[in-house]
Structures are given as C-alpha cells and as structure tokens.
Design an enzyme around this catalytic site. Structure first.
Site, PDB file in Angstrom:
ATOM      1  N   ASP A   7     -75.928 -39.180  55.996  1.00  0.00           N
ATOM      2  CA  ASP A   7     -76.819 -40.205  55.373  1.00  0.00           C
ATOM      3  C   ASP A   7     -76.418 -41.601  56.048  1.00  0.00           C
ATOM      4  O   ASP A   7     -75.563 -42.103  55.607  1.00  0.00           O
ATOM      5  CB  ASP A   7     -76.776 -40.152  53.682  1.00  0.00           C
ATOM      6  CG  ASP A   7     -77.732 -40.988  52.944  1.00  0.00           C
ATOM      7  OD1 ASP A   7     -78.556 -41.534  53.447  1.00  0.00           O
ATOM      8  OD2 ASP A   7     -77.439 -41.227  51.782  1.00  0.00           O
ATOM      9  N   HIS A  27     -84.878 -36.889  49.262  1.00  0.00           N
ATOM     10  CA  HIS A  27     -83.671 -37.453  49.103  1.00  0.00           C
ATOM     11  C   HIS A  27     -83.922 -38.879  48.028  1.00  0.00           C
ATOM     12  O   HIS A  27     -84.824 -39.620  48.267  1.00  0.00           O
ATOM     13  CB  HIS A  27     -83.028 -37.942  50.176  1.00  0.00           C
ATOM     14  CG  HIS A  27     -81.763 -38.468  49.910  1.00  0.00           C
ATOM     15  ND1 HIS A  27     -80.451 -37.821  49.771  1.00  0.00           N
ATOM     16  CD2 HIS A  27     -81.228 -39.843  50.122  1.00  0.00           C
ATOM     17  CE1 HIS A  27     -79.355 -38.477  49.750  1.00  0.00           C
ATOM     18  NE2 HIS A  27     -79.752 -39.642  49.934  1.00  0.00           N
ATOM     19  N   SER A  50     -85.578 -40.277  52.659  1.00  0.00           N
ATOM     20  CA  SER A  50     -85.237 -41.002  51.423  1.00  0.00           C
ATOM     21  C   SER A  50     -86.185 -41.820  50.774  1.00  0.00           C
ATOM     22  O   SER A  50     -86.710 -42.608  51.603  1.00  0.00           O
ATOM     23  CB  SER A  50     -83.890 -41.794  51.599  1.00  0.00           C
ATOM     24  OG  SER A  50     -83.643 -42.708  50.694  1.00  0.00           O
ATOM     25  N   MET A 109     -78.871 -45.933  42.087  1.00  0.00           N
ATOM     26  CA  MET A 109     -77.792 -46.926  42.234  1.00  0.00           C
ATOM     27  C   MET A 109     -77.512 -47.650  40.957  1.00  0.00           C
ATOM     28  O   MET A 109     -78.713 -48.050  40.265  1.00  0.00           O
ATOM     29  CB  MET A 109     -78.241 -47.966  43.425  1.00  0.00           C
ATOM     30  CG  MET A 109     -78.525 -47.193  44.727  1.00  0.00           C
ATOM     31  SD  MET A 109     -78.773 -48.531  45.976  1.00  0.00           S
ATOM     32  CE  MET A 109     -79.041 -47.417  47.277  1.00  0.00           C
ATOM     33  N   SER A 158     -85.574 -45.614  56.265  1.00  0.00           N
ATOM     34  CA  SER A 158     -86.423 -46.334  57.198  1.00  0.00           C
ATOM     35  C   SER A 158     -87.022 -45.672  58.274  1.00  0.00           C
ATOM     36  O   SER A 158     -88.283 -45.869  58.684  1.00  0.00           O
ATOM     37  CB  SER A 158     -85.796 -47.699  57.498  1.00  0.00           C
ATOM     38  OG  SER A 158     -84.353 -47.398  58.068  1.00  0.00           O
ATOM     39  N   MET A 196     -75.099 -42.917  43.378  1.00  0.00           N
ATOM     40  CA  MET A 196     -74.304 -43.988  43.810  1.00  0.00           C
ATOM     41  C   MET A 196     -73.736 -44.815  42.576  1.00  0.00           C
ATOM     42  O   MET A 196     -74.407 -45.817  42.330  1.00  0.00           O
ATOM     43  CB  MET A 196     -74.692 -44.779  44.855  1.00  0.00           C
ATOM     44  CG  MET A 196     -74.896 -44.062  46.082  1.00  0.00           C
ATOM     45  SD  MET A 196     -76.021 -44.790  47.508  1.00  0.00           S
ATOM     46  CE  MET A 196     -77.439 -44.167  46.756  1.00  0.00           C
ATOM     47  N   HIS A 232     -78.762 -38.288  45.014  1.00  0.00           N
ATOM     48  CA  HIS A 232     -77.604 -38.846  45.386  1.00  0.00           C
ATOM     49  C   HIS A 232     -77.136 -39.855  44.344  1.00  0.00           C
ATOM     50  O   HIS A 232     -77.801 -41.166  44.385  1.00  0.00           O
ATOM     51  CB  HIS A 232     -77.836 -39.431  46.966  1.00  0.00           C
ATOM     52  CG  HIS A 232     -76.817 -40.080  47.513  1.00  0.00           C
ATOM     53  ND1 HIS A 232     -76.694 -41.042  48.601  1.00  0.00           N
ATOM     54  CD2 HIS A 232     -75.555 -40.314  47.258  1.00  0.00           C
ATOM     55  CE1 HIS A 232     -75.741 -41.441  48.932  1.00  0.00           C
ATOM     56  NE2 HIS A 232     -74.865 -41.100  48.149  1.00  0.00           N
ATOM     57  N   ASP A 252     -82.248 -41.815  45.827  1.00  0.00           N
ATOM     58  CA  ASP A 252     -81.007 -42.354  45.880  1.00  0.00           C
ATOM     59  C   ASP A 252     -80.943 -43.359  44.463  1.00  0.00           C
ATOM     60  O   ASP A 252     -81.707 -44.185  44.095  1.00  0.00           O
ATOM     61  CB  ASP A 252     -81.026 -43.545  47.115  1.00  0.00           C
ATOM     62  CG  ASP A 252     -80.773 -43.038  48.136  1.00  0.00           C
ATOM     63  OD1 ASP A 252     -79.737 -42.434  48.414  1.00  0.00           O
ATOM     64  OD2 ASP A 252     -81.462 -42.968  49.202  1.00  0.00           O
ATOM     65  N   MET A 302     -71.531 -40.369  54.544  1.00  0.00           N
ATOM     66  CA  MET A 302     -72.175 -41.692  54.891  1.00  0.00           C
ATOM     67  C   MET A 302     -71.695 -42.260  56.091  1.00  0.00           C
ATOM     68  O   MET A 302     -70.634 -42.373  56.302  1.00  0.00           O
ATOM     69  CB  MET A 302     -71.726 -42.673  53.495  1.00  0.00           C
ATOM     70  CG  MET A 302     -72.163 -42.342  52.124  1.00  0.00           C
ATOM     71  SD  MET A 302     -73.670 -42.051  51.914  1.00  0.00           S
ATOM     72  CE  MET A 302     -74.614 -43.668  52.640  1.00  0.00           C
TER      73      MET A 302
HETATM   74  C1  DX5 Z   1     -78.038 -45.469  51.279  1.00  0.00           C
HETATM   75  C2  DX5 Z   1     -78.799 -44.455  51.059  1.00  0.00           C
HETATM   76  C3  DX5 Z   1     -79.693 -43.710  51.896  1.00  0.00           C
HETATM   77  C4  DX5 Z   1     -80.657 -44.719  52.382  1.00  0.00           C
HETATM   78  C5  DX5 Z   1     -80.705 -44.308  53.914  1.00  0.00           C
HETATM   79  O1  DX5 Z   1     -77.132 -46.205  50.334  1.00  0.00           O
HETATM   80  O2  DX5 Z   1     -77.885 -43.366  50.562  1.00  0.00           O
HETATM   81  O3  DX5 Z   1     -80.118 -42.736  51.688  1.00  0.00           O
HETATM   82  O4  DX5 Z   1     -81.967 -44.462  52.050  1.00  0.00           O
HETATM   83  O5  DX5 Z   1     -81.471 -45.231  54.677  1.00  0.00           O
HETATM   84  P1  DX5 Z   1     -81.802 -45.187  56.020  1.00  0.00           P
HETATM   85  O6  DX5 Z   1     -82.067 -44.056  56.695  1.00  0.00           O
HETATM   86  O7  DX5 Z   1     -82.642 -46.247  56.291  1.00  0.00           O
HETATM   87  O8  DX5 Z   1     -80.253 -45.730  56.615  1.00  0.00           O
HETATM   88 ZN    ZN Z   2     -78.725 -41.624  49.869  1.00  0.00          ZN
END
Ligand code: DX5
Ligand code: ZN
Length: 216
Positions: free
Chosen positions: A176, A32, A7, A36, A199, A67, A65, A34, A138
């Site tokens: 995820d 990936h 990600s 938001m 991370s 959100m 993804h 994200d 999730m």
């Molecule tokens: C969280 C995201 C994830 C995030 C995961 O809302 O959808 O994709 O980047 O991060 P880690 O792997 O650090 O939990």
């Molecule tokens: Zn994600």
C-alpha cells in the site's frame, strides 16, 4: 495473478457509491477503505458509519485499513459494519492487545491482517505471523494518498514472505502506497499478492487497462 484494491481515499467522497460501482465495473478485486483517526496518523478520513453505508453498495470484499490508535477498541464495530478484511497496525498498541485484537477479528468471522509502517522492521511481525491472514507492507508513510513509492521496502516484503512460508504459508502480503503502472511489478516479484492503488487508479486515463496491468 495479483489482486488490485483501489483505495477510496482518492475517490470523490461526495460520490462514493458511483466510484465504488466504477471500481466493480473496471474489474478490480477489492475495495480498500482507509480509516484514520488524527492520532495514529496526521489525517482524519472516514469511520464506522461510512463502512456500514458502503456495505450494501457492493459485493466486492471491503478491505478496511485501520490507521487508528489502540484499534482493539473498535475492531468489533468495524467487522459488524461489514469489513471482510480488517488490518490493524503493529505500532498502534502493546503486543498483547494486538494479539487479542487479531483473535477477536477472526472469532467474528473476518480475515485479520497486520500492517507495518516503513520504519518498522519485518521482525516486528514475528509474534503475529500465525494469527494473520494477510500482512500489509506500507510503501509510504501512512496518512495520505499520492506519495512516492519506497522501493527500499522490497527486501522487507521478501523477508516476510520467507518467514510466512515457514509458519503460515497461506497468509498473503499486500502492498500500500505509491503503487502505479511503474512500481507494481517489483512488488509482485518480491511476493506481494494484493496491491492497493489510490491516486494511480483514480487518475488513470483507462482504469480498466490499469486494473489489468496491476493484475497481470
Ligand atoms: C495511505 C493509505 C493508502 C493510500 C494510498 O496512508 O493507506 O491506502 O490511499 O494512496 P496512493 O496509492 O495514492 O499512494
Ligand atoms: Zn491503506
């Protein structure tokens, strides 16, 4: 063999091209992304222009993804920007709009997915099972990287896999949140085939070895 989708939420946003090339070089499978909106989740990340800018940077599939609230408003633009997989949340709109959004994503030639937040039960996916190419479970509350993996989501993955095997066996499950070298195995044992890692990927001392660990 499982797939790993690093990600870029944990990448260096001033060096996304460099970090995506690194994802490729380390042998990862997907990127990936994200997205938001500060409404569906309490954070704001990146949007359509960034997906468009990243598209020519890599041949890896872009796993986007969303959100965001009422994603039907934007699915066409994300597909046109270059998403290969587009995930929307079942909690983000009324069922008829979620169904219409999945249809639209597929009509545009993109793979369609739904995602379930931790407190959303597997049964919430039932209306969408036949319209999905993937279900994203999730294992943290969406919004931020670096949170603790919720092992109590494993029965949900197993239940979804059983439900899918009856009606749409080619649909895959992605996990995820909090995936690392310790938590990946239980995800795969319960039926996940694609693992997102933010991370843990970017902090890994040996990213190529980390990729192999998750894939194996
Ligand atoms: C969280 C995201 C994830 C995030 C995961 O809302 O959808 O994709 O980047 O991060 P880690 O792997 O650090 O939990
Ligand atoms: Zn994600």
């Amino acid at each position: 063999m499982a797939k790993i989708a690093p990600s870029i939420l944990s990448a260096d946003f001033a060096n996304l091209e460099r970090d995506i090339h690194n994802i490729e070089e380390m042998g990862a499978d997907w990127v990936h992304v994200d997205v938001m909106d500060g409404i569906f989740v309490p954070n704001i990340s990146i949007g359509i222009p960034v997906v468009k800018a990243l598209r020519p940077v890599t041949d890896l599939p872009l796993d986007v993804h969303l959100m965001i609230d009422r994603p039907i408003r934007y699915v066409e633009e994300f597909v046109k920007a270059g998403a290969d997989w587009l995930t929307i949340h079942v909690e983000a709109d009324q069922p008829q709009n979620t169904l219409a959004a999945l249809d639209k994503i597929r009509e545009l030639g993109c793979k369609a997915a739904i995602s379930l937040k931790p407190r959303t039960p597997a049964e919430a996916a039932i209306p969408y099972l036949e319209k999905c190419d993937m279900i994203l479970v999730m294992t943290v509350e969406p919004g931020f990287g670096g949170q603790k993996f919720m092992a109590d989501m494993m029965p949900k993955i197993r239940k979804l896999r059983e439900m899918l095997d009856h009606v749409n066996s080619s649909c895959i499950i992605e996990v995820d949140g909090g995936v690392d070298a310790n938590t990946h195995a239980v995800c795969k044992e319960n039926g996940a085939e694609v693992l997102v890692a933010g991370s843990a990927y970017f902090k890994a001392a040996d990213r190529a070895a980390f990729v192999k660990t998750i894939q194996g």
